[in-house]
Design a protein around this motif. Structure first.
Motif, mmCIF file in Angstrom:
data_model
loop_
_atom_site.group_PDB
_atom_site.id
_atom_site.type_symbol
_atom_site.label_atom_id
_atom_site.label_comp_id
_atom_site.label_asym_id
_atom_site.label_seq_id
_atom_site.Cartn_x
_atom_site.Cartn_y
_atom_site.Cartn_z
ATOM 1 N N ALA A 118 4.407 1.739 -5.057
ATOM 2 C CA ALA A 118 5.300 1.644 -4.109
ATOM 3 C C ALA A 118 4.515 0.795 -3.081
ATOM 4 O O ALA A 118 5.149 0.179 -2.045
ATOM 5 N N ALA A 119 3.096 1.030 -2.861
ATOM 6 C CA ALA A 119 2.586 0.766 -1.722
ATOM 7 C C ALA A 119 1.778 -0.824 -1.918
ATOM 8 O O ALA A 119 1.210 -1.131 -1.091
ATOM 9 N N ASN A 120 2.291 -1.271 -3.185
ATOM 10 C CA ASN A 120 1.411 -2.279 -3.489
ATOM 11 C C ASN A 120 1.763 -3.736 -2.880
ATOM 12 O O ASN A 120 1.039 -4.826 -2.712
ATOM 13 N N SER A 121 3.043 -3.708 -2.520
ATOM 14 C CA SER A 121 3.552 -5.001 -1.648
ATOM 15 C C SER A 121 3.585 -4.891 -0.357
ATOM 16 O O SER A 121 4.089 -5.685 0.358
ATOM 17 N N TYR A 122 3.165 -3.883 0.107
ATOM 18 C CA TYR A 122 3.325 -3.745 1.850
ATOM 19 C C TYR A 122 1.984 -4.169 2.399
ATOM 20 O O TYR A 122 0.954 -3.878 2.431
ATOM 21 N N ILE A 123 2.061 -5.456 3.249
ATOM 22 C CA ILE A 123 1.170 -6.030 4.162
ATOM 23 C C ILE A 123 1.789 -6.097 5.539
ATOM 24 O O ILE A 123 3.054 -6.755 5.795
ATOM 25 N N GLY A 124 1.289 -5.433 6.529
ATOM 26 C CA GLY A 124 1.680 -5.687 7.948
ATOM 27 C C GLY A 124 1.455 -4.638 8.661
ATOM 28 O O GLY A 124 0.570 -3.927 8.434
ATOM 29 N N GLN A 125 2.179 -4.406 10.072
ATOM 30 C CA GLN A 125 1.919 -3.326 11.010
ATOM 31 C C GLN A 125 1.924 -1.921 10.276
ATOM 32 O O GLN A 125 2.825 -1.838 9.690
#
Length: 383
Positions: free
Chosen positions: A145-152
């Motif tokens: 689930a966390a593989n695609s999150y980049i950002g704040q």
């Protein structure tokens, strides 16, 4: 009779089978055997129990063999072979922490927690602070689930000096728990070759035990006697990051103790670990769409279908060349891309696509110097 046939025979022994078998053995044909009769009501419960027993026997047969076992039964068979189902791993990311002037702060501590923004936040824990004051964080929940999150990201642990925190890089994507099909295939292939003494199978076994590595290629004697090159991708089957390459190198053959046997590699093996060279493939084709579908929607579906084909290519990227039984070989076929296009609902015709501006299939380069990984680039659809 094979196990599949035996299980099928047991499955066929349902309620009707046992009921009819019992009624057929009633000695007097004049006895009423209709539903609701005394004899029917007497044997029906027993037929139901027998049918349940037959189903249980069929399941026992199926769970006995790796080829048909499922779930925990398959886990038990894996344990008998000295291995276990790959567990889901946690995404590893790199983040920066800034004050109100945009400068890195130095009071973020190991163990501090952060969360992504959005309706379903992803929680992270700081595992390491680097010399440049960036941090290495790990997602609390295992899985992709966390593989695609980049950002704040927002602080969960209070920090008065922090004005901005942001994930800047996915260092090591996670993987989900190994599926039954993947585990079964791995168990059935395990006896093909014995991992021993630094052979190719041994190095593949080493890589399989490193949870952040999605797949790998092995190039023995690539730069002289005793040299081994490992080409690795992450769990997203994309080129491994520099940090992941360094981590794998230190596990298998530590930099400061090369060839001394302090890692997993045998003594006197000099191991080089690299990421594959991305080969970006731009695709162009003319597509005819029927009048009942929106062109933009159909083109979006075509791009998704082509991306799925490239994912399949990356999934088989580390497969041994079937013709030679050694080395690696992979070709991007225009005909298969055309097939993906034609299967999209709304497409009535399409031209054979060009790859990087040429009317030729692309054979990927796999040798001691270069190992290419296919990446979908721009997709241009006319018509």
């Amino acid at each position: 009779m094979n196990p599949d046939e035996l299980a099928a025979n047991y499955m066929a022994e349902d309620f009707e089978y046992w009921l009819n078998l019992m009624l057929d053995n009633v000695p007097d044909d004049d006895i009423d055997q209709r539903e609701g009769s005394i004899i029917y009501d007497a044997v029906a419960p027993a037929a139901m129990v027998m049918a349940q027993q037959s189903l249980s026997l069929a399941n026992i047969v199926k769970q006995t063999y790796i080829k048909t076992a499922q779930g925990q039964f398959l886990d038990y068979r894996a344990a008998e072979h000295g291995t276990a189902r790959y567990a889901a791993t946690q995404t590893e990311v790199k983040a920066k922490f800034l004050d109100s002037d945009g400068n890195p702060i130095n009071n973020v501590q190991i163990g501090d927690q952060f969360a992504s923004i959005g309706e379903t936040p992803i929680f992270y824990t700081v595992k390491k602070i680097n010399d440049d004051l960036t941090g290495e964080l790990t997602a609390d929940e295992p899985g992709t689930a966390a593989n695609s999150y980049i950002g704040q990201i927002l602080p969960v642990t209070s920090n008065d000096s922090l004005s901005w925190a942001e994930i800047t890089e996915i260092v090591a994507p996670a993987r989900d728990e190994e599926t039954d099909d993947h585990l079964r295939d791995r168990l059935l292939r395990a006896d093909d070759w014995i991992a021993y003494g630094g052979n190719i199978t041994d190095y593949l076994a080493m890589l399989s035990k490193i949870s952040e590595v999605g797949a790998g290629q092995v190039y023995p004697v690539w730069n002289g006697a005793g040299t081994v090159k490992l080409v690795i991708v992450d769990n997203n089957l994309m080129p491994a990051s520099a940090d992941l390459v360094k981590k794998v190198k230190n596990i298998i053959d530590p930099t400061n103790n090369e060839s001394q046997g302090y890692g997993l590699a045998p003594i006197d093996h000099q191991v080089t670990v690299v990421a594959p060279t991305p080969l970006t493939v731009n695709i162009a084709a003319t597509v005819n769409i029927d009048g009942t579908h929106g062109a933009d929607i159909v083109k979006a579906k075509i791009k998704t279908a082509i991306e799925e084909y490239f994912k399949l290519l990356r999934q088989s990227w580390n497969s041994i060349d079937a013709k030679t039984g050694r080395g690696y070989s992979q070709t991007i076929y225009r005909s298969k891309i055309l097939s993906q296009i034609m299967m999209v609902d709304g497409v009535i015709n399409a031209s054979v696509p060009t790859l990087n501006g040429t009317d030729q299939d692309i054979a990927l380069v796999f040798n001691n110097q270069t190992s290419q990984l296919p990446i979908l680039g721009e997709v241009v659809l006319d018509g």
